[in-house]
Design an enzyme around this catalytic site. Structure first.
Site, mmCIF file in Angstrom:
data_model
loop_
_atom_site.group_PDB
_atom_site.id
_atom_site.type_symbol
_atom_site.label_atom_id
_atom_site.label_comp_id
_atom_site.label_asym_id
_atom_site.label_seq_id
_atom_site.Cartn_x
_atom_site.Cartn_y
_atom_site.Cartn_z
ATOM 1 N N SER A 493 32.894 -6.430 97.799
ATOM 2 C CA SER A 493 34.306 -6.666 97.534
ATOM 3 C C SER A 493 35.099 -5.380 97.796
ATOM 4 C CB SER A 493 34.493 -7.193 96.109
ATOM 5 O OG SER A 493 35.780 -7.715 95.923
ATOM 6 N N ASP A 579 33.909 -17.830 100.852
ATOM 7 C CA ASP A 579 34.681 -16.790 100.179
ATOM 8 C C ASP A 579 36.094 -16.806 100.737
ATOM 9 O OD1 ASP A 579 35.750 -14.588 98.990
ATOM 10 O OD2 ASP A 579 34.254 -13.170 99.708
ATOM 11 N N HIS A 611 32.359 -15.713 96.893
ATOM 12 C CA HIS A 611 32.408 -14.254 96.760
ATOM 13 C C HIS A 611 31.141 -13.721 96.095
ATOM 14 C CE1 HIS A 611 34.836 -10.694 97.289
ATOM 15 N NE2 HIS A 611 34.811 -10.377 96.019
#
Length: 634
Positions: A493, A579, A611
């Site tokens: 991320s 995602d 994600h």
């Protein structure tokens, strides 16, 4: 002689067993504990244990009760009958629940029924997809119905409203509660639709009156998140509040509505709250919050309208996380605890004696056979003269006379706490067990070190935080046990963004990189992510705002894509196909750039994951590829 040899073999076998280390296979066998609450008779704690099955590619759950004072766990089947049903009103006449209702035409067949085999979706505004699902015109709504008539239909208290409660994507039944008198329902909702929804964090707490059918906004005037409603024992509504619209990581405070006055219990405390519980007597609120690289238990008194000062006190301390709050039993608070070597278990903490008692021991048999890693706190001076906490995780059976390959771990968020958490993917214990020293800095942007430190990262993604990362790895690399020729950099991320960015500026510090669901191109990220408010706040605005100096710095100076010409080391790029927070194009751009530049690279694509990585077999592949890459390149 034979007896001596036999005994020697037994001792050697026992020693070898005791020196086993964590493996991906062992990690995916660990039970995952979820407390459900304290029983109605206040004698037991009810909890769930989920066991992932790699073979079945799913998790299987069992339910247990255990005495609040400790003792053997007993498996239960009808666990719901042991708990208070918070969805039933205090007078037992009504129950609340949520259902998804179809309110909008989205599909081609919605508009053209005769074309029922069409595979088309039509949108007139943003919020057309969120997290990992597409908007199909369905909304979560809160309903209530009479309990005495089993077949009674429910009444939609949000009838025809194009809004969600529970909130998407993660809201549950904590988003709606009964008022203590059973005459009204309170629920969390962001009453915005389409593009307005995508650019705002302004959720509010609404109250629906059953008798009049009218709804009022209990938090009107606050522009940020209002969530987690609960009533104090004396009937005062309380909740968690962030002030600023569009800022998802704003300071989170505990608010109490007392006789029409909204009292902020944590306004003058330099921290942010994760969750809270009222004490049974209503005199204190207990909450968990990050502090110095851990999550700890705090308390704050509730003075009402008296002149007694509001005081926040830290209750627990140690190298562990208070990862969840469950309830109270006498002088004890029931909670969950983790550390970097242990997944969550349920504990009891005596608030008067300040003593701990572990109640569940779900994975003790596994841990007893493992040689555990050692975690050390280290404080590093940053380039701007600040003190930064850095976790250093050492391999099991660590030998300081040896040299170890070392990983810089880059945390996501970007404003998520890096504490004594136990992840089943980014697992420090497993990294260390594979022979790596792990360096995990509490760099700029993390809560637990004051609000100023937490907020500094916004609009400065490639600035001081990158200097913090390099200060951390450079400092630890001075240790004789670190092999400076074998440094790696990994993260997901925002941590993936960090990997991409550092790959272009690392000045040959690192030998290999791994980025999972990372932001590679800030401009295309702004154009494809679903929660626009996040990039509006963190990037400083849109890329077309040419007179916006802050935003232009994000899209130019802080854009990893603009430094690919400097990439010179192998990189593994991982991406979930579902995602929508950091969409697949980010990984595709990065992989294509690496390949076209002739850099050793690999693309690990998980088409059905978001994600995160949730399916056991996908998780196992993830672990194996992660360590395979490190063995190849580090």
């Amino acid at each position: 002689m034979k007896k001596i040899l036999f005994l020697t073999l037994i001792i050697m076998s026992a020693t070898a067993a005791a020196q086993s280390v964590m493996t991906p296979e062992t990690l995916w066998k660990l039970g995952r504990v979820t407390p459900l609450g304290i029983s109605m008779d206040a004698k037991s704690i009810i909890y769930k244990v989920s066991y992932p099955s790699v073979e079945e590619n799913k998790s299987n759950s069992k339910y247990y009760r255990i005495p609040v004072s400790g003792g053997p766990a007993v498996e239960v089947t009808d666990y719901k009958s042991l708990l208070n049903d918070k969805n039933i009103s205090s007078d037992k006449k009504h129950m609340i629940y949520s259902e998804e209702v179809k309110l909008q035409n989205v599909h081609g067949k919605d508009f053209y029924p005769e074309l029922e085999k069409s595979d088309v979706q039509i949108y007139d505004g943003l919020d057309y997809r969120h997290w990992d699902t597409w908007n199909e015109g369905k909304y979560n709504h809160v309903f209530y119905k009479e309990t005495k008539i089993a077949e009674a239909g429910g009444y939609d208290i949000m009838k025809d409203e194009l809004f969600d409660s529970p909130q998407k994507p993660f809201g549950g039944d904590e988003d709606y509660i009964w008022a203590p008198d059973g005459k009204s329902i309170l629920y969390v909702c962001k009453k915005k639709s389409g593009t307005a929804y995508a650019v705002s964090t302004n959720t509010d707490i609404y109250e629906y009156n059953l008798a009049t059918g009218k709804t009022i906004n209990r938090t009107e005037g606050n522009l940020g998140y209002d969530v987690a409603p609960q009533f104090s024992p004396s009937g005062n509504l309380s909740w968690l509040q962030m002030k600023r619209d569009g800022y998802e990581a704003d300071k989170n405070d505990i608010i109490v509505d007392f006789k029409g006055m909204k009292i902020n219990l944590t306004a003058n405390w330099d921290g942010t709250v994760e969750s809270f519980l009222w004490s049974p007597d209503g005199k204190k609120v207990y909450f968990q919050a990050p502090i110095d690289g851990t999550l700890q238990l705090f308390e704050v008194n509730f003075p009402g309208l008296t002149k007694i000062a509001i005081t926040v006190n830290q209750v627990t301390d140690g190298n562990f996380d208070v990862s969840g709050l469950v309830g109270f039993s006498g002088d004890n608070i029931i909670l969950t605890r983790t550390d970097m070597n242990h997944a969550a278990d349920i504990f009891s903490f005596d608030l008067k004696k300040k003593t701990w008692k572990q109640l569940t021991h779900v994975n003790d048999a596994v841990y007893s056979k493992l040689s555990l890693s050692k975690t050390e706190k280290r404080y590093v001076t940053t380039t701007d003269g600040k003190k930064m906490l850095v976790w250093v995780i050492l391999p099991p059976n660590f030998d300081p006379s040896k040299k170890y390959p070392t990983l810089l771990y880059c945390q996501g968020g970007p404003q998520s706490a890096l504490t004594q958490f136990y992840s089943f993917r980014w697992n420090f214990q497993l990294m260390a067990a594979n022979g790596y020293v792990v360096v995990a800095p509490n760099r700029r942007g993390m809560p637990g070190h004051g609000v100023e430190w937490n907020e500094q990262i916004s609009k400065d993604w490639g600035g001081q935080v990158m200097k913090d990362y390099l200060a951390a790895i450079d400092d630890v690399a001075k240790e004789p046990y670190v092999d400076k020729s074998r440094l790696g950099c990994v993260g997901a991320s925002y941590g993936g963004y960090s990997v991409f960015y550092l790959a272009g500026i690392h000045n040959n510090r690192f030998k290999t990189f791994i980025a999972h669901d990372g932001v590679f191109n800030t401009q295309s990220m702004f154009g494809t992510t679903e929660e626009v408010f996040f990039n509006n706040w963190d990037f400083g605005g849109a890329y077309w705002e040419k007179d916006n100096a802050v935003a232009q710095k994000t899209y130019n100076e802080f854009n990893p894509a603009n430094f690919v010409q400097n990439w010179n080391k192998p990189i593994l790029i991982i991406q979930g196909g579902k995602d929508f927070r950091v969409p697949i194009g980010q990984a595709q751009e990065a992989f294509q750039a690496a390949q076209l530049r002739g850099i050793k690279s690999r693309f690990l694509y998980l088409p059905e994951e978001n994600h995160w990585v949730l399916k056991p077999q996908n998780g196992m592949v993830w672990q194996r590829e992660f360590y395979k890459w490190l063995k190849e390149t580090l």
